[in-house]
Design a protein around this motif. Sequence first.
Motif, mmCIF file in Angstrom:
data_model
loop_
_atom_site.group_PDB
_atom_site.id
_atom_site.type_symbol
_atom_site.label_atom_id
_atom_site.label_comp_id
_atom_site.label_asym_id
_atom_site.label_seq_id
_atom_site.Cartn_x
_atom_site.Cartn_y
_atom_site.Cartn_z
ATOM 1 N N MET A 1 30.743 44.592 40.825
ATOM 2 C CA MET A 1 31.939 43.587 40.791
ATOM 3 C C MET A 1 32.634 44.175 42.255
ATOM 4 S SD MET A 1 34.703 41.956 38.316
ATOM 5 C CE MET A 1 34.300 42.852 36.820
ATOM 6 N N ASN A 2 33.202 43.088 42.945
ATOM 7 C CA ASN A 2 33.726 43.618 44.361
ATOM 8 C C ASN A 2 35.311 43.792 43.963
ATOM 9 O OD1 ASN A 2 35.005 40.984 44.874
ATOM 10 N ND2 ASN A 2 33.202 40.457 46.037
ATOM 11 N N ARG A 3 35.917 44.092 44.893
ATOM 12 C CA ARG A 3 37.493 44.602 44.681
ATOM 13 C C ARG A 3 38.118 43.223 44.178
ATOM 14 N NH1 ARG A 3 40.629 49.162 47.788
ATOM 15 N NH2 ARG A 3 39.712 50.080 45.997
ATOM 16 N N ALA A 4 37.794 42.146 45.229
ATOM 17 C CA ALA A 4 38.719 40.924 45.192
ATOM 18 C C ALA A 4 38.396 40.278 43.698
ATOM 19 C CB ALA A 4 38.479 39.992 46.229
ATOM 20 N N ARG A 5 37.127 40.151 43.065
ATOM 21 C CA ARG A 5 36.922 39.660 41.917
ATOM 22 C C ARG A 5 37.499 40.576 40.928
ATOM 23 N NH1 ARG A 5 33.920 36.350 39.019
ATOM 24 N NH2 ARG A 5 32.583 36.977 37.427
ATOM 25 N N ARG A 6 37.545 41.748 40.884
ATOM 26 C CA ARG A 6 38.254 42.614 39.990
ATOM 27 C C ARG A 6 39.738 42.540 39.845
ATOM 28 N NH1 ARG A 6 36.071 48.612 41.405
ATOM 29 N NH2 ARG A 6 37.023 47.818 43.306
ATOM 30 N N LEU A 7 40.394 42.116 40.889
ATOM 31 C CA LEU A 7 41.603 41.886 41.093
ATOM 32 C C LEU A 7 41.735 40.551 40.280
ATOM 33 C CD1 LEU A 7 44.696 42.487 42.034
ATOM 34 C CD2 LEU A 7 43.967 41.165 44.311
ATOM 35 N N PHE A 8 41.108 39.706 40.599
ATOM 36 C CA PHE A 8 41.135 38.327 40.152
ATOM 37 C C PHE A 8 40.955 38.204 38.626
ATOM 38 C CE2 PHE A 8 39.383 33.925 38.861
ATOM 39 C CZ PHE A 8 40.299 33.335 39.142
ATOM 40 N N ILE A 9 40.091 38.906 38.109
ATOM 41 C CA ILE A 9 39.798 38.799 36.698
ATOM 42 C C ILE A 9 40.797 39.710 35.853
ATOM 43 C CG2 ILE A 9 38.150 39.759 34.972
ATOM 44 C CD1 ILE A 9 37.252 37.131 36.379
ATOM 45 N N GLY A 10 41.284 40.805 36.663
ATOM 46 C CA GLY A 10 42.150 41.638 36.006
ATOM 47 C C GLY A 10 43.524 41.313 35.655
ATOM 48 N N VAL A 11 43.964 40.263 36.371
ATOM 49 C CA VAL A 11 45.112 39.737 36.141
ATOM 50 C C VAL A 11 45.131 38.434 35.009
ATOM 51 C CG1 VAL A 11 46.122 40.269 38.396
ATOM 52 C CG2 VAL A 11 45.135 37.882 38.061
ATOM 53 N N ARG A 12 44.081 38.355 34.403
ATOM 54 C CA ARG A 12 43.550 37.406 33.613
ATOM 55 C C ARG A 12 44.066 35.985 33.959
ATOM 56 N NH1 ARG A 12 46.865 40.168 28.651
ATOM 57 N NH2 ARG A 12 46.637 42.263 29.152
ATOM 58 N N PRO A 13 43.213 35.353 34.888
ATOM 59 C CA PRO A 13 43.629 33.915 35.510
ATOM 60 C C PRO A 13 43.628 32.945 34.585
ATOM 61 C CG PRO A 13 41.472 34.769 36.000
ATOM 62 C CD PRO A 13 42.199 35.876 35.498
ATOM 63 N N TRP A 14 42.957 33.067 33.313
ATOM 64 C CA TRP A 14 42.852 31.910 32.402
ATOM 65 C C TRP A 14 44.239 31.905 31.743
ATOM 66 C CZ3 TRP A 14 40.243 36.305 32.294
ATOM 67 C CH2 TRP A 14 40.588 37.375 31.439
#
Length: 174
Positions: A1-14
């Motif tokens: 998983m690339n860095r931007a995707r990890r950042l997005f998923i890591g902040v729990r966007p849901w």
Amino acid sequence: MNRARRLFIGVRPWALPFYAITLVVGFLTYNVFTLSAKVVLALLIAVIGELFIHSATNVINDVYDFRRGIDDKEVASIRYHFAYDPEIGHLGAYRLSLTFLAVALALGLVVALLGRPLALLLGIIGAVMGYAYSGPPGLKYRALGDIPVMLAAVLLTLTGYYIASGELALRGSW
């Protein structure tokens, strides 16, 4: 998983829309047809700031769950977890949450300069409540986590109304 995707998923966007919507609902309780473009801009900036505060809260929650041994590698196998990322780790996640809070503070300053100075104070109060949820004093670990969650919803409604009206009261235009 690339860095931007990890950042997005890591902040729990849901989990992010709830409080942003709460802020907007507070804003909409005022007579929005009489608002200037500057006030609407202040709302948009405040919503972005709230998203940064909420993201910081989610990340710091992962950090403290990691430090307390609540989240383990099994949790990290279910959803991405900054603390278990070898490139970031729990210290990097902690720094990331502080960065998010710094961005939120800067956005709060912009809202203040747009004529709503108390929005900055309200945002700081919200950030402290978010931190206190899992950071010291760790309200969620003492079965008190629902208190800042509920208070944050009230605070955001009040903040939205304040941004629209310039008043710290929920009188509305009805």
